[in-house]
Structure formats: structure tokens, C-alpha cells
Design a protein around this motif. Structure first.
Motif, PDB file in Angstrom:
ATOM      1  N   VAL A  98      85.922  20.298  81.336  1.00  0.00           N
ATOM      2  CA  VAL A  98      86.659  21.207  82.234  1.00  0.00           C
ATOM      3  C   VAL A  98      87.413  22.238  81.396  1.00  0.00           C
ATOM      4  O   VAL A  98      87.396  23.442  81.696  1.00  0.00           O
ATOM      5  CB  VAL A  98      87.641  20.415  83.136  1.00  0.00           C
ATOM      6  CG1 VAL A  98      88.456  21.374  83.998  1.00  0.00           C
ATOM      7  CG2 VAL A  98      86.881  19.434  84.029  1.00  0.00           C
TER       8      VAL A  98
ATOM      9  N   LYS B   2      87.142  36.726  81.755  1.00  0.00           N
ATOM     10  CA  LYS B   2      88.113  37.533  82.528  1.00  0.00           C
ATOM     11  C   LYS B   2      88.801  38.537  81.611  1.00  0.00           C
ATOM     12  O   LYS B   2      89.022  39.680  81.996  1.00  0.00           O
ATOM     13  CB  LYS B   2      89.154  36.625  83.181  1.00  0.00           C
ATOM     14  CG  LYS B   2      88.643  35.965  84.455  1.00  0.00           C
ATOM     15  CD  LYS B   2      89.589  34.921  84.981  1.00  0.00           C
ATOM     16  CE  LYS B   2      90.766  35.517  85.695  1.00  0.00           C
ATOM     17  NZ  LYS B   2      91.652  34.485  86.234  1.00  0.00           N
TER      18      LYS B   2
ATOM     19  N   ARG C 209      86.736  41.654  80.768  1.00  0.00           N
ATOM     20  CA  ARG C 209      86.436  42.606  81.858  1.00  0.00           C
ATOM     21  C   ARG C 209      87.168  43.936  81.708  1.00  0.00           C
ATOM     22  O   ARG C 209      88.304  43.969  81.284  1.00  0.00           O
ATOM     23  CB  ARG C 209      86.856  41.995  83.199  1.00  0.00           C
ATOM     24  CG  ARG C 209      85.774  41.107  83.761  1.00  0.00           C
ATOM     25  CD  ARG C 209      86.252  40.527  85.059  1.00  0.00           C
ATOM     26  NE  ARG C 209      85.180  39.835  85.735  1.00  0.00           N
ATOM     27  CZ  ARG C 209      85.334  39.269  86.929  1.00  0.00           C
ATOM     28  NH1 ARG C 209      86.478  39.316  87.548  1.00  0.00           N
ATOM     29  NH2 ARG C 209      84.334  38.650  87.486  1.00  0.00           N
TER      30      ARG C 209
ATOM     31  N   TRP D 141      85.034  24.854  79.889  1.00  0.00           N
ATOM     32  CA  TRP D 141      84.620  25.765  80.967  1.00  0.00           C
ATOM     33  C   TRP D 141      85.733  26.776  81.267  1.00  0.00           C
ATOM     34  O   TRP D 141      85.472  27.978  81.363  1.00  0.00           O
ATOM     35  CB  TRP D 141      84.270  24.927  82.207  1.00  0.00           C
ATOM     36  CG  TRP D 141      83.995  25.699  83.446  1.00  0.00           C
ATOM     37  CD1 TRP D 141      83.182  26.788  83.570  1.00  0.00           C
ATOM     38  CD2 TRP D 141      84.519  25.438  84.750  1.00  0.00           C
ATOM     39  NE1 TRP D 141      83.173  27.223  84.885  1.00  0.00           N
ATOM     40  CE2 TRP D 141      83.977  26.410  85.632  1.00  0.00           C
ATOM     41  CE3 TRP D 141      85.369  24.465  85.276  1.00  0.00           C
ATOM     42  CZ2 TRP D 141      84.286  26.441  86.982  1.00  0.00           C
ATOM     43  CZ3 TRP D 141      85.669  24.496  86.626  1.00  0.00           C
ATOM     44  CH2 TRP D 141      85.129  25.469  87.471  1.00  0.00           C
ATOM     45  N   GLN D 142      86.941  26.286  81.386  1.00  0.00           N
ATOM     46  CA  GLN D 142      88.063  27.165  81.726  1.00  0.00           C
ATOM     47  C   GLN D 142      88.363  28.161  80.594  1.00  0.00           C
ATOM     48  O   GLN D 142      88.753  29.287  80.851  1.00  0.00           O
ATOM     49  CB  GLN D 142      89.300  26.337  82.088  1.00  0.00           C
ATOM     50  CG  GLN D 142      89.201  25.695  83.452  1.00  0.00           C
ATOM     51  CD  GLN D 142      89.022  26.724  84.572  1.00  0.00           C
ATOM     52  OE1 GLN D 142      89.915  27.494  84.890  1.00  0.00           O
ATOM     53  NE2 GLN D 142      87.830  26.757  85.174  1.00  0.00           N
TER      54      GLN D 142
ATOM     55  N   LYS E 130      86.089  29.468  78.681  1.00  0.00           N
ATOM     56  CA  LYS E 130      85.062  30.511  78.840  1.00  0.00           C
ATOM     57  C   LYS E 130      85.417  31.442  79.995  1.00  0.00           C
ATOM     58  O   LYS E 130      85.232  32.653  79.895  1.00  0.00           O
ATOM     59  CB  LYS E 130      83.698  29.868  79.097  1.00  0.00           C
ATOM     60  CG  LYS E 130      83.079  29.286  77.839  1.00  0.00           C
ATOM     61  CD  LYS E 130      81.703  28.732  78.138  1.00  0.00           C
ATOM     62  CE  LYS E 130      81.169  27.977  76.922  1.00  0.00           C
ATOM     63  NZ  LYS E 130      79.983  27.202  77.241  1.00  0.00           N
ATOM     64  N   VAL E 131      85.902  30.856  81.088  1.00  0.00           N
ATOM     65  CA  VAL E 131      86.284  31.664  82.250  1.00  0.00           C
ATOM     66  C   VAL E 131      87.379  32.653  81.843  1.00  0.00           C
ATOM     67  O   VAL E 131      87.316  33.838  82.172  1.00  0.00           O
ATOM     68  CB  VAL E 131      86.760  30.760  83.413  1.00  0.00           C
ATOM     69  CG1 VAL E 131      87.428  31.584  84.512  1.00  0.00           C
ATOM     70  CG2 VAL E 131      85.590  29.965  83.989  1.00  0.00           C
ATOM     71  N   GLN E 132      88.366  32.152  81.113  1.00  0.00           N
ATOM     72  CA  GLN E 132      89.480  33.028  80.703  1.00  0.00           C
ATOM     73  C   GLN E 132      88.969  34.133  79.758  1.00  0.00           C
ATOM     74  O   GLN E 132      89.402  35.284  79.869  1.00  0.00           O
ATOM     75  CB  GLN E 132      90.582  32.213  80.000  1.00  0.00           C
ATOM     76  CG  GLN E 132      91.280  31.198  80.893  1.00  0.00           C
ATOM     77  CD  GLN E 132      91.862  31.801  82.176  1.00  0.00           C
ATOM     78  OE1 GLN E 132      92.256  32.961  82.199  1.00  0.00           O
ATOM     79  NE2 GLN E 132      91.867  31.023  83.253  1.00  0.00           N
TER      80      GLN E 132
END
Lengths: 417, 67
Positions: B53, B64, B67, B56-57, B59-61
Motif C-alpha cells: 500500500v 501527482k 502533473r 503504491w501511495q 507512486k501516486v504522490q
């Protein structure tokens, strides 16, 4: 998947905070509860079959079949309950909750709550009092007679009174009760008094016989737990607002059927994670021992899931006289629960913690990481059908529910990491 | 006794089991207790799931942030 768990959880908690449960009325379950059928028995906790039901749940089912006129004797009821003519489902899958065995059937009157924000409704039966009652698995003649009186006198009087009373916002009432020493799971004395204060003038204004109105007021007055069957559906309504938010790890349901404990998670739609329910440790009524106790039972842990009950014990120090422990324990239980929650309630404040908001939004990840389980206080039912309540105490959910939920969460969202 | 052993005044930070801190306090030793537990209670399977978890988080951060 580009899901930020923190954001998903913040959305879930914001939805819980925004929910405004108000008391709408009372009606017969078959007319208002979604999916209710004449042969359907709703019960507390996760799904279960008759074969696996514990004594108090079986007792309550048998009593309900007698109450509904579907069986004449306990023996007849037991045979019918085991047949395929009767179906079972959790209250939680029908927008409701039930304390202890939590049995609800077609003819039973139910409280109707409505969310001012979404219009969504939740339901719960009316509280019968303590001792020999259906929700603790008792099914003797006095239990059935009381249920019939509740159907034919109590519910009609209250149904007529509610529109004559000022609108009752249950979130506000619970918030006020916390300022008065309740945690609205095992201590509902203040909340019940507040409810009576709102409803009594309206009850007097109804056109029912004076003797009926007096008996209704006496019944509410004699039962300190009368409000429990409103705090529970209010908590259910607030948590329903967080169902189902993609990616969120917030716990939206904790409940027990007397055999298994079950939880559900905001980001894992409709899935139950269950494990054997624990034995409650606490204070037993004279003449009973731990040998008599049934494992943990009831939907009332919905209060803890919503930051009330065991999570707000610091607001209700007097409760330790009922569930055991010390005042310091009560304070510590609340303090600990901040470690596994993501938010603090805006509505429910704890006076002797400088009005800090109660711990709200149990985070599955924090429970697993800290290896710290939610704290629940609860009533204890006798393990044999027909006996009733034997005490009250403290209990935790089994860790396995959370471990299985974490595994399912990883499988759904991030198994390839 | 403890002071004799170390040859100077001892201050203790205790991790984990609270009764160790209580015993030291009873001997007059200045002690701070920290309620520490191993992550996931030492359960390696759960720790591995939590790591997935967390990865994954992260990578998400990062996505983001990019961007």
C-alpha cells in the motif's frame, strides 16, 4: 489507479460529518424497510444461517416467529426456523440496525430516520428495556405480550406524537447527551431524558386514552436504554454516507451476530470480513459466571464505528459502574482510539478532554499497522436461548477481520506493487 | 544501585513494556515511557501488505507531483 488514500478517507469523513439524521416517524417494517418480506427475518451482524446461530439469536428468531403468528409454540418455531420457508439477512443490508440479536420482522414497528442532506433513510425497532427481552434471546409469554403492546399502543402513540413535536435532530441530541455523561451505547440515560422532554408534550396532545399515554411515558421513563434504538440508526445513517468511496480505508460497519464479528470498509463495496466473535469481559449480574456468556452480539458497535460508545467513554465516566474498569480506563480508551482514526467529530465533543471531538473514522491501515483494535463496550447475553441479559462489559473485534480486509484491499487496489 | 553501576545519574527512555518503566521509577530513576510496538505487531505478512500500500501511495504522490 491514481487514488490518494488520504484524500479518499478525508472525503469519507467529510460525508460522515455532513450527515444530519432527523427523526421522521414510526411505521410497520413491511411497509417501509427496503426488501422486507413476511418470511424474512432481519438480524444483527454479518450474514449467518440458522445452523450457525448462537443461542440468543436462535431464541430471538423463535420469539419473533411466535410474535408474527407463524408458530404457536417454541418447538414449532424452532422447526420452522430451520426450514427453507424462513429467510435470513443482516439488518445492515436493509438500511437498518438491531441491538443484540437485533431480530426484526414484518409486523414490528420501526423508527424511521432521514438524512436531511441526502433524504436517505435508516431503520431500527423500538427498545424493549433490559432483562428478559427478545433482543437478548428471551421468548416467553411476557416477552411476546410486551412486543404486542409495543406494536398496538407504544408505536401508534409515538407515531401520532412525532409530527406534533419539534423536529428532532438526533445528531444534535447525541451531541448534547455527550455533554451530560452519556456515550449513547451503554449509557443512554441523558439522551433518553432529552427525548422524553421533546416528545412528552406532543404525546399529551394526541387523542389516545389517558391510560395509554401515561403508560407510554412510564415505559420510556423506566428504560434508560430507550434512546439506544435511535443512537444506533443515527450512527448507521452517518456511516452510510461514506459507503462506498473508492479507495477509502475507513471502516463503515462493525457488528456481530453472536457467532461471528463482521466489518465492512468504505472502499470495498458490500464485502464482509468476518471472524469468530470474542467473549466479553465485564460485570455479570449476580448468579452468573463467564461460562454463561454468549460471544459478542449485536449491531450496536455501529456507535463505536461512528466515534461514540467505547470511543467516547471519556465523556461517560459513570459507565464503568455498568461495564467495568476504572474512570482512568475510560479516559485511556478514548485517547487510544485517536491512534487508529483519521478524524475528530465536529458534532460529538468530550467535555473533560477540553471539548475535543470524539475519535472518528477508523482507518483499516492504522489498525493493522499499530496492531491496535477498536474498543467496544457492550451488553452480554446468556448463551442459552430464552434466558436474556447476564451483564455488560468490554470487548474488541478479532484482528483477523482487519487482516483479511487489508488483504482484500491490496488485492483490489495494489497487488502488483 | 543503577547509579553505582553506571557511575553517574541515569535517565531512561523505556520502549514497549510499561512495567519496566514502573520498576525503574520505584528505584527513583528518572524514566520516560514510550508506548511503542513493532509495526503490525511483528506480523510479517501484514507488514508486507502494508508495504505494498505504501509503495503504491508513493507512486501516486509522485505522479501527482509530476502533473
Amino acid at each position: 489507479m491514481l487514488i490518494d488514500i488520504q484524500q479518499a478517507n478525508a472525503s469519507a469523513i467529510a460525508a460522515i460529518q455532513a450527515s444530519q439524521p432527523v427523526l421522521k416517524g414510526i411505521d410497520t417494517a413491511i411497509d417501509v424497510v427496503p426488501g422486507m418480506e413476511k418470511n424474512l427475518i432481519l438480524h444483527a451482524g454479518p450474514p449467518i444461517t440458522w445452523e450457525k446461530m448462537s443461542g440468543p439469536l436462535r431464541g430471538a428468531v423463535m420469539g419473533a416467529l411466535i410474535y408474527e403468528g407463524l408458530a404457536k409454540t417454541p418447538e414449532e418455531a424452532e422447526k420452522l426456523a430451520a426450514s427453507d420457508k424462513i429467510e435470513y439477512a443482516p439488518w445492515h443490508e436493509h438500511d437498518g440496525v438491531g441491538p443484540m440479536a437485533g431480530v426484526g420482522t414484518a409486523s414490528m414497528p420501526v423508527w424511521i430516520l432521514e438524512d436531511q442532506k441526502s433524504g436517505r433513510k435508516t431503520f431500527c425497532t423500538l427498545n424493549e428495556g433490559l432483562g428478559k427481552v427478545l433482543r437478548y434471546g428471551a421468548y416467553s409469554e411476557e416477552v411476546i405480550t410486551r412486543l404486542k403492546w409495543m406494536e398496538t399502543v407504544l408505536a401508534p402513540v409515538l407515531k401520532a406524537a412525532i409530527p406534533l413535536a419539534p423536529e428532532i435532530n438526533l445528531k444534535n441530541m447525541i451531541a448534547q447527551a455527550l455533554q451530560m455523561g452519556d456515550e449513547v451505547h451503554n449509557r443512554n440515560k441523558a439522551a433518553t431524558s432529552l427525548l422524553i422532554r421533546e416528545l412528552a408534550p406532543a404525546i399529551v396532545k394526541t387523542s389516545f386514552a389517558e391510560t395509554d399515554k401515561a403508560r407510554v411515558l412510564e415505559f420510556m421513563h423506566s428504560n434508560d436504554h430507550f434512546f439506544l434504538n435511535l443512537s444506533m440508526p443515527a450512527a448507521k445513517m452517518m456511516l452510510q454516507a461514506a459507503e462506498w468511496i473508492e479507495g477509502s480505508t475507513i471502516v463503515t460497519t462493525m457488528c456481530r451476530n453472536g457467532t461471528d464479528f463482521g466489518i465492512r470498509i468504505a472502499g470495498l463495496k458490500d464485502r464482509w470480513f468476518t471472524a469468530p466473535a470474542q467473549i466479553v469481559k465485564g460485570l455479570l449480574f449476580p448468579g452468573f459466571t463467564e461460562e454463561d456468556c454468549n460471544p459478542d452480539i449485536g449491531d450496536s458497535a455501529i456507535t463505536e464505528t461512528c466515534g461514540l460508545g467505547g470511543f467516547s467513554m471519556a465523556a461517560a465516566p459513570a459507565i464503568v459502574k455498568f461495564v467495568g474498569g476504572t474512570v482512568n480506563d475510560a479516559m485511556n480508551f478514548t485517547r487510544k482510539m485517536y491512534e487508529i482514526t483519521d478524524g475528530e467529530s465536529q458534532a460529538f465533543q468530550i467535555p473533560n478532554m477540553e471539548f475535543r471531538g470524539s475519535p472518528l473514522g477508523i482507518n483499516l491501515l492504522k489498525v493493522c499497522e499499530k496492531n491496535l483494535l477498536p474498543q467496544i463496550n457492550t451488553g452480554i447475553a446468556h448463551k442459552k436461548a430464552g434466558v436474556g441479559q447476564v451483564g455488560a462489559g468490554l470487548v474488541n473485534p478479532p484482528m483477523k477481520c482487519f487482516e483479511d480486509a487489508l488483504e482484500a484491499y491490496v488485492e483490489k487496489y495494489c497487488k502488483d506493487e | 544501585m543503577l547509579k553505582d553501576f553506571f557511575g553517574k545519574k541515569v535517565k531512561v527512555i523505556n520502549l514497549g513494556i510499561a512495567s519496566f518503566a514502573d520498576d525503574l521509577r520505584q528505584q527513583g530513576v528518572e524514566t520516560i515511557h514510550t508506548d511503542w510496538r513493532p509495526p503490525a505487531g511483528g506480523n510479517k505478512k501484514i507488514q508486507a501488505l502494508l508495504d505494498k500500500v505504501a509503495n503504491w501511495q508513493n507512486k501516486v504522490q509522485n505522479k501527482k507531483g509530476a502533473r
